[in-house]
Design a protein around this motif. Structure first.
Motif, PDB file in Angstrom:
ATOM      1  N   ILE A  23      18.641  -8.223 -11.385  1.00 57.93           N
ATOM      2  CA  ILE A  23      18.414  -8.879 -10.099  1.00 57.93           C
ATOM      3  C   ILE A  23      19.773  -9.279  -9.549  1.00 57.93           C
ATOM      4  N   LEU A  24      20.067  -8.860  -8.328  1.00 57.37           N
ATOM      5  CA  LEU A  24      21.307  -9.236  -7.654  1.00 57.37           C
ATOM      6  C   LEU A  24      20.979 -10.312  -6.627  1.00 57.37           C
ATOM      7  N   LEU A  25      21.526 -11.509  -6.822  1.00 54.44           N
ATOM      8  CA  LEU A  25      21.304 -12.625  -5.909  1.00 54.44           C
ATOM      9  C   LEU A  25      22.455 -12.685  -4.906  1.00 54.44           C
ATOM     10  N   VAL A  26      22.129 -12.586  -3.622  1.00 57.19           N
ATOM     11  CA  VAL A  26      23.138 -12.560  -2.552  1.00 57.19           C
ATOM     12  C   VAL A  26      23.046 -13.868  -1.776  1.00 57.19           C
ATOM     13  N   MET A  27      24.078 -14.691  -1.860  1.00 59.42           N
ATOM     14  CA  MET A  27      24.071 -15.989  -1.198  1.00 59.42           C
ATOM     15  C   MET A  27      24.438 -15.834   0.273  1.00 59.42           C
ATOM     16  N   GLY A  28      24.218 -16.924   1.041  1.00 56.87           N
ATOM     17  CA  GLY A  28      24.366 -16.877   2.489  1.00 56.87           C
ATOM     18  C   GLY A  28      25.727 -17.301   3.005  1.00 56.87           C
ATOM     19  N   TYR A  29      25.748 -17.619   4.280  1.00 53.69           N
ATOM     20  CA  TYR A  29      26.958 -17.907   5.047  1.00 53.69           C
ATOM     21  C   TYR A  29      27.832 -18.969   4.375  1.00 53.69           C
ATOM     22  N   THR A  30      29.022 -18.564   3.974  1.00 49.43           N
ATOM     23  CA  THR A  30      30.086 -19.397   3.399  1.00 49.43           C
ATOM     24  C   THR A  30      29.686 -20.092   2.096  1.00 49.43           C
ATOM     25  N   ALA A  31      28.585 -19.693   1.474  1.00 47.82           N
ATOM     26  CA  ALA A  31      28.102 -20.382   0.277  1.00 47.82           C
ATOM     27  C   ALA A  31      28.526 -19.636  -0.984  1.00 47.82           C
ATOM     28  N   GLN A  32      29.025 -20.395  -1.976  1.00 46.50           N
ATOM     29  CA  GLN A  32      29.432 -19.800  -3.239  1.00 46.50           C
ATOM     30  C   GLN A  32      28.232 -19.481  -4.117  1.00 46.50           C
ATOM     31  N   ALA A 117      19.481 -14.863   0.367  1.00 49.17           N
ATOM     32  CA  ALA A 117      19.152 -16.111   1.047  1.00 49.17           C
ATOM     33  C   ALA A 117      19.944 -16.232   2.338  1.00 49.17           C
ATOM     34  N   SER A 118      19.248 -16.519   3.436  1.00 48.48           N
ATOM     35  CA  SER A 118      19.869 -16.744   4.727  1.00 48.48           C
ATOM     36  C   SER A 118      20.693 -15.511   5.139  1.00 48.48           C
ATOM     37  N   MET A 119      21.992 -15.670   5.374  1.00 51.19           N
ATOM     38  CA  MET A 119      22.824 -14.515   5.716  1.00 51.19           C
ATOM     39  C   MET A 119      22.792 -13.472   4.600  1.00 51.19           C
ATOM     40  N   GLY A 120      22.587 -13.922   3.357  1.00 52.42           N
ATOM     41  CA  GLY A 120      22.434 -12.979   2.255  1.00 52.42           C
ATOM     42  C   GLY A 120      21.216 -12.090   2.432  1.00 52.42           C
ATOM     43  N   GLY A 121      20.188 -12.620   3.123  1.00 52.73           N
ATOM     44  CA  GLY A 121      19.027 -11.796   3.432  1.00 52.73           C
ATOM     45  C   GLY A 121      19.351 -10.703   4.441  1.00 52.73           C
ATOM     46  N   MET A 122      20.252 -10.989   5.386  1.00 50.15           N
ATOM     47  CA  MET A 122      20.710  -9.967   6.332  1.00 50.15           C
ATOM     48  C   MET A 122      21.501  -8.888   5.591  1.00 50.15           C
ATOM     49  N   ILE A 123      22.375  -9.343   4.676  1.00 46.50           N
ATOM     50  CA  ILE A 123      23.133  -8.391   3.865  1.00 46.50           C
ATOM     51  C   ILE A 123      22.174  -7.546   3.035  1.00 46.50           C
ATOM     52  N   GLY A 124      21.147  -8.190   2.471  1.00 47.09           N
ATOM     53  CA  GLY A 124      20.162  -7.472   1.671  1.00 47.09           C
ATOM     54  C   GLY A 124      19.418  -6.417   2.456  1.00 47.09           C
TER      55      GLY A 124
END
Length: 234
Positions: A23-32, A117-124
């Motif tokens: 599972i690759l977890l992709v975080m959102g805008y400016t979040a570590q 999550a958030s912007m990470g969802g757009m990347i996803g």
């Protein structure tokens, strides 16, 4: 650990058995990556998954595009309204999606479940659209396509308060929703990390968290570049 992904250094954490489905977890805008609660990560590992988290470019310990100063977000919004095709950052969401796929390459992972999550969802969304052969499934969390014609959030969502959700959680979890607990945990871990102390579930978080507040030019530039990178995921 650091890996080379899409030609740049990306900070990665790898949890679980390498032989398990990833599972690759992709975080959102400016979040570590530390914004993913460790209870969540460990729970996935306990269910038999290998869990990979990473800092997006221009975030945390990953590569910074220092020296490239994008316009202020207000100017960006005006420019995007009248010149929607103009790119105002040194990269876009497709580049960030390629970074994520590069992380899979660096770890020799053929396919993975993608959670953003958030912007990470757009990347996803872009990972799923442009690299479908690498995706076992895709799960967006509190995300969107960022399309300008989409309606706004529901009134109930607009009134959501992470602090009140956290209070509900501490009062026996009677009024805290799953999303509220997730956000409250993230907020709590950020406060612990920024203060230089580690929570019980995040040994060393104080040295892992890199605040980039509005008071620092570098912090502004990192956030402005990521803001400028966003575009509808079409």
């Amino acid at each position: 650990m650091q890996v080379i992904a899409n030609g740049i250094n990306i900070e990665v954490e790898d949890h679980g058995n390498p032989a398990d489905p990833a599972i690759l977890l992709v975080m959102g805008y400016t979040a570590q990556l530390i914004y993913w609660p460790m209870d969540f990560v460990n729970g996935l590992v306990a269910e038999g998954f290998r869990v990979v988290t990473f800092d997006n470019r221009d975030v945390g310990l990953s590569y910074k595009f220092d020296g490239v100063r994008p316009p202020h977000p207000i100017r960006q919004m005006l420019a995007k309204r009248f010149f929607p095709k103009r790119q105002m950052a040194p990269y876009n969401l497709s580049d960030m999606a390629n970074d994520a796929v590069g992380v899979l390459d660096a770890l020799k992972i053929d396919k993975a479940h993608i959670v953003g999550a958030s912007m990470g969802g757009m990347i996803g969304q872009l990972i799923a659209a442009d690299h479908a052969d690498r995706v076992l499934s895709f799960t967006p969390i509190m995300s969107s396509t960022n399309g300008p014609g989409l309606p706004g959030a529901a009134r109930r969502a607009q009134g959501f308060d992470a602090d009140s959700a956290g209070e509900g959680a501490h009062a026996g979890r009677g009024s805290g929703t799953r999303t509220g607990l997730f956000l409250a945990d993230c907020v709590g871990r950020r406060a612990q990390s920024a203060g230089g102390t580690a929570g019980d579930d995040e040994a060393g978080a104080g040295t892992r968290f890199l605040p980039a507040g509005p008071e620092t030019p570098d912090g502004r530039d990192h956030r402005y570049r990521q803001f400028a990178s966003g575009r509808p995921a079409d």
